[in-house]
Every structure is written in structure tokens, then in C-alpha cells.
Motif scaffolding. Structure first.
Motif, PDB file in Angstrom:
ATOM      1  N   ASP A 231       0.870  -1.178   0.000  1.00  0.00           N
ATOM      2  CA  ASP A 231       0.000   0.000   0.000  1.00  0.00           C
ATOM      3  C   ASP A 231       0.909   1.230   0.000  1.00  0.00           C
ATOM      4  N   TYR A 232       1.092   1.835  -1.171  1.00  0.00           N
ATOM      5  CA  TYR A 232       1.980   2.996  -1.295  1.00  0.00           C
ATOM      6  C   TYR A 232       1.182   4.273  -1.055  1.00  0.00           C
ATOM      7  N   ILE A 233       1.674   5.095  -0.130  1.00  0.00           N
ATOM      8  CA  ILE A 233       0.997   6.327   0.248  1.00  0.00           C
ATOM      9  C   ILE A 233       1.931   7.509   0.013  1.00  0.00           C
ATOM     10  N   HIS A 234       1.409   8.567  -0.569  1.00  0.00           N
ATOM     11  CA  HIS A 234       2.223   9.761  -0.826  1.00  0.00           C
ATOM     12  C   HIS A 234       2.679  10.354   0.499  1.00  0.00           C
ATOM     13  N   VAL A 235       3.955  10.688   0.583  1.00  0.00           N
ATOM     14  CA  VAL A 235       4.527  11.183   1.831  1.00  0.00           C
ATOM     15  C   VAL A 235       3.859  12.474   2.296  1.00  0.00           C
ATOM     16  N   GLU A 236       3.333  13.282   1.374  1.00  0.00           N
ATOM     17  CA  GLU A 236       2.628  14.496   1.790  1.00  0.00           C
ATOM     18  C   GLU A 236       1.277  14.164   2.423  1.00  0.00           C
ATOM     19  N   ASP A 237       0.611  13.117   1.946  1.00  0.00           N
ATOM     20  CA  ASP A 237      -0.606  12.649   2.615  1.00  0.00           C
ATOM     21  C   ASP A 237      -0.269  12.147   4.013  1.00  0.00           C
ATOM     22  N   LEU A 238       0.839  11.418   4.113  1.00  0.00           N
ATOM     23  CA  LEU A 238       1.267  10.896   5.411  1.00  0.00           C
ATOM     24  C   LEU A 238       1.579  12.034   6.370  1.00  0.00           C
ATOM     25  N   ALA A 239       2.239  13.075   5.877  1.00  0.00           N
ATOM     26  CA  ALA A 239       2.552  14.234   6.712  1.00  0.00           C
ATOM     27  C   ALA A 239       1.278  14.895   7.230  1.00  0.00           C
ATOM     28  N   ASP A 240       0.275  15.011   6.370  1.00  0.00           N
ATOM     29  CA  ASP A 240      -1.009  15.569   6.802  1.00  0.00           C
ATOM     30  C   ASP A 240      -1.629  14.732   7.916  1.00  0.00           C
ATOM     31  N   GLY A 241      -1.395  13.405   7.860  1.00  0.00           N
ATOM     32  CA  GLY A 241      -1.911  12.526   8.900  1.00  0.00           C
ATOM     33  C   GLY A 241      -1.331  12.828  10.266  1.00  0.00           C
ATOM     34  N   HIS A 242      -0.086  13.322  10.300  1.00  0.00           N
ATOM     35  CA  HIS A 242       0.524  13.669  11.590  1.00  0.00           C
ATOM     36  C   HIS A 242      -0.096  14.914  12.196  1.00  0.00           C
ATOM     37  N   VAL A 243      -0.461  15.859  11.367  1.00  0.00           N
ATOM     38  CA  VAL A 243      -1.147  17.052  11.871  1.00  0.00           C
ATOM     39  C   VAL A 243      -2.504  16.652  12.440  1.00  0.00           C
ATOM     40  N   ALA A 244      -3.192  15.774  11.738  1.00  0.00           N
ATOM     41  CA  ALA A 244      -4.485  15.287  12.224  1.00  0.00           C
ATOM     42  C   ALA A 244      -4.317  14.549  13.553  1.00  0.00           C
ATOM     43  N   ALA A 245      -3.246  13.754  13.670  1.00  0.00           N
ATOM     44  CA  ALA A 245      -2.980  13.022  14.913  1.00  0.00           C
ATOM     45  C   ALA A 245      -2.674  13.980  16.056  1.00  0.00           C
ATOM     46  N   LEU A 246      -1.917  15.017  15.765  1.00  0.00           N
ATOM     47  CA  LEU A 246      -1.577  16.005  16.781  1.00  0.00           C
ATOM     48  C   LEU A 246      -2.832  16.725  17.276  1.00  0.00           C
ATOM     49  N   ASN A 247      -3.711  17.062  16.355  1.00  0.00           N
ATOM     50  CA  ASN A 247      -4.976  17.691  16.735  1.00  0.00           C
ATOM     51  C   ASN A 247      -5.817  16.745  17.600  1.00  0.00           C
ATOM     52  N   PHE A 248      -5.802  15.467  17.262  1.00  0.00           N
ATOM     53  CA  PHE A 248      -6.565  14.472  18.014  1.00  0.00           C
ATOM     54  C   PHE A 248      -6.044  14.336  19.442  1.00  0.00           C
ATOM     55  N   LEU A 249      -4.729  14.484  19.629  1.00  0.00           N
ATOM     56  CA  LEU A 249      -4.133  14.381  20.966  1.00  0.00           C
ATOM     57  C   LEU A 249      -4.756  15.359  21.957  1.00  0.00           C
ATOM     58  N   SER A 250      -5.186  16.510  21.441  1.00  0.00           N
ATOM     59  CA  SER A 250      -5.695  17.560  22.329  1.00  0.00           C
ATOM     60  C   SER A 250      -7.035  17.203  22.957  1.00  0.00           C
ATOM     61  N   HIS A 251      -7.731  16.208  22.419  1.00  0.00           N
ATOM     62  CA  HIS A 251      -9.029  15.853  23.006  1.00  0.00           C
ATOM     63  C   HIS A 251      -9.216  14.345  23.141  1.00  0.00           C
TER      64      HIS A 251
END
Length: 342
Positions: A231-251
Motif C-alpha cells: 500500500d503505497y501512500i504519498h509522503v505528503e498525505d502521510l505528513a497531513d496525517g501527523h497534523v491530524a494526529a496532533l490535533n486528536f491528541l488535544s481531546h
């Protein structure tokens, strides 16, 4: 937020650094540059148009980590640092346990000392091992088939235990599938030192003429064309996933795991066809023996991340190949004598 990126000068770390800065966060990169390069920092700063704080150090240096957490008033850590080559881990398991597991323990000791309670962990789909069913969701049994995958699983277990011991400690555990591609600027991408272990940078160097041919490790897997499917994923999509994860940490509380992938499988031969189209170059290859620890097929069920993180991989395989080729051309132009050296 003030975010520490261990291994932040690496392939995924540098792309994540870009989206974090663009989202308004302040970042600090902590890296020993064992498989990354200092010019990456210059390129990163060119992309984000500002200076970036960098601390050169080993993840096993607990005192330096603690000093860094304190100096920059770090609120959360994204933990990328670690060795990551499956084949190498089979040959050098002690190095992998020392760097990945001991390094994480060192990081957690420093975080405890400074009361930093938030971490996003860069895990891997290798923790699932040989799939019992496809696509793979987060409930799939965990049975890694190589030392690299086992180090990731050990770290996951350590992090989960820490959330049980400290109710204020929060973890988002991201199991990546196969990151490929490069930043749209052409300045950031995957450029490992020496001979690449991952498929796409190897293909890129064959297409550019730096390597003679690609080795395909086995063509008798139970897949459509006999070659391994990932399953090949574009690294920029993956990077966006980290921002989403960071936002999720707050709640959130405790330990939460998400797969980051596209949900689509692509074989080695299909990747070669796509890269040939993107580059317009011939990509010679030969079939060689399978590598120890490799599996036939592995692709994600990313539904949980889609629904809870509100994240979805959107870039196509062709975009992955085209961006990778653009970065390879940048490397050739900036290092015309030896594009293999970072």
C-alpha cells in the motif's frame, strides 16, 4: 504548540515539519543525521520560508533530550527517529533493538523528567506480519516477521504501558504502510545514503542511470503478477496525517492506534510501469531470491483514520512517481557528480 521531531531531518520527518510549520506550530528538529543530511534543513527552510531550530544529537542521549525539551518548552513529541530497513534488521538485530527500543526508552525518560505528556509515534504496518486477512485493520493480530517490526511492536507496548501507568500520558500510534513520493517543491524527498533499501528511491536511481538495474525480490508470490504488493501512500498525505494526529491528541486520553494508508495494493511491477510513465526512462530489472522476512501482500483498511482523524490519502500513484522523479532530477542537478551521496 511547540513540537519536537525526533529524526525530523529524515524523509517523513522533513515533510511533516513543513505541514506543521504551515499549520502554525513551532518545531524543533532533533537528529543525529545517520540516515539524513544537513542540506535537508536548508531545503526545508527554503520551503517554509523561515529558520528552523535544530539540535544535533542521538536519541539515546537522555540528558540532551531533556535539555532540548526544557530549552524549547516542548508541548508534544513526534517520534520518527529509528533504524528502518527490514533486510538490515535481520542482519543486525542488536543495532535495531539498541537504536529503536533503547532510544525510545531514553526519550520517554526525558519526557517524564520534563512532564511532557503527549507523543505521536511513527510505527509501521510491519507489526502485523503476514496478513491473516486483507485489507488490514487496527484489530488485525500483531505478529511481525522481522526484527525491525518487532522493535516497533515493543515500542508500541511500552507506550501503551506508560499510558496505563500515567493517566495524563497520551499517545497516538500511527502504523504507516509504504510512504513514497516527494514534496511538490522538488526540494524534499527520499534520498537514503548508500544503496536504497526501499523500492521507489531504488527505481529512481535506476531511471536516472545511477544504478544499472532493479532487483525484484521474488516473482512467485500468490499475487496477480507474482511480485510483492504493498500500500503505497504519498509522503505528503502521510505528513497531513501527523497534523491530524496532533490535533486528536488535544481531546483524547490514553493510547490510540491508526493505520495510515490508501487501502489499495500495488505490485512491484505495477510501480515500475507507473515510474516509467512518470520519468520517460527505461527501468531494467531482474528477478532475484526473496528476502528473509518479506511477505506477499500488505495493504490497509484506513477507515478508522478516515472517520476519527478526518484524514484521507488523496494523491494518486502517478503523483507519487512524478514527484519522486522531480526530486531525483533536483538531486542530479545539485550533485551532478554523485547523486548517491547526501
Amino acid at each position: 504548540m511547540n513540537i519536537l521531531l525526533t529524526g525530523g531531518a529524515g524523509y517523513i520527518g522533513s515533510h511533516t515539519a513543513v505541514v506543521l510549520v504551515q499549520a502554525g506550530h513551532k518545531i524543533v528538529i532533533y537528529d543525529n543525521f545517520c540516515n539524513s543530511s544537513k542540506p535537508t534543513i536548508d531545503n526545508l527552510e527554503s520551503v517554509v520560508k523561515q529558520k528552523v531550530s535544530v539540535v544535533e544529537g542521538d536519541i539515546r542521549n537522555t540528558s540532551l533530550l531533556a535539555q532540548t525539551l526544557k530549552q524549547f518548552s516542548i508541548d508534544a513529541v513526534i517520534h520518527f527517529a529509528g533504524l528502518k530497513a527490514v533486510g538490515e534488521s535481520v542482519q543486525e538485530p542488536l543495532n535495531y533493538y539498541e537504536n529503536n527500543v533503547q532510544g525510545t526508552l531514553s526519550l520517554l525518560r526525558a519526557m517524564n523528567e520534563l512532564c511532557v505528556k503527549n507523543i505521536v509515534f511513527s510505527s509501521s504496518a510491519t507489526v502485523y506480519g503476514d496478513p491473516q486477512y486483507l485489507p488490514i485493520d487496527e484489530a488485525h493480530p500483531l505478529a511481525p516477521t522481522n526484527p525491525y517490526g518487532r522493535t516497533k511492536l515493543h515500542i508500541e507496548q511500552i507506550l501503551e504501558d506508560q499510558t496505563k501507568a500515567d493517566i495524563d500520558f497520551k499517545v497516538v500510534n500511527l502504523r504507516y504502510f509504504n510512504p513514497v513520493g516527494a514534496h511538490a517543491s522538488g526540494l524534499l524527498g527520499e534520498n537514503p545514503k548508500g544503496t536504497p533499501n526501499n523500492l521507489t528511491p531504488f527505481i529512481a536511481r535506476v531511471a536516472s542511470g545511477d544504478l544499472q538495474e532493479l532487483n525484484i525480490f521474488g516473482n512467485d508470490y500468490p499475487t496477480e503478477d507474482g511480485t510483492g504488493v504493498r500500500d503505497y501512500i504519498h509522503v505528503e498525505d502521510l505528513a497531513d496525517g501527523h497534523v491530524a494526529a496532533l490535533n486528536f491528541l488535544s481531546h483524547t486520553v490514553g493510547f490510540e492506534t491508526f493505520n495510515l494508508g490508501t487501502g489499495n495494493g500495488c505490485s512491484v511491477l505495477q510501480m515500475i510501469v507507473a515510474y516509467k510513465k512518470a520519468s520517460g526512462k527505461k527501468i531494467p530489472y531482474r528477478i532475484v531470491s526473496k528476502r528473509p522476512g518479506d511477505i506477499a501482500s500488505c495493504y490497509a483498511a484506513p477507515t478508522k483514520a478516515n472517520q476519527i482523524l478526518k484524514w484521507k490519502a488523496g494523491r494518486t500513484l502517478q503523483e507519487m512517481c512524478e514527484s519522486s522523479w522531480a526530486f531525483q532530477q533536483y538531486l542530479k542537478n545539485s550533485h551532478p557528480v554523485s547523486a548517491n551521496t547526501q
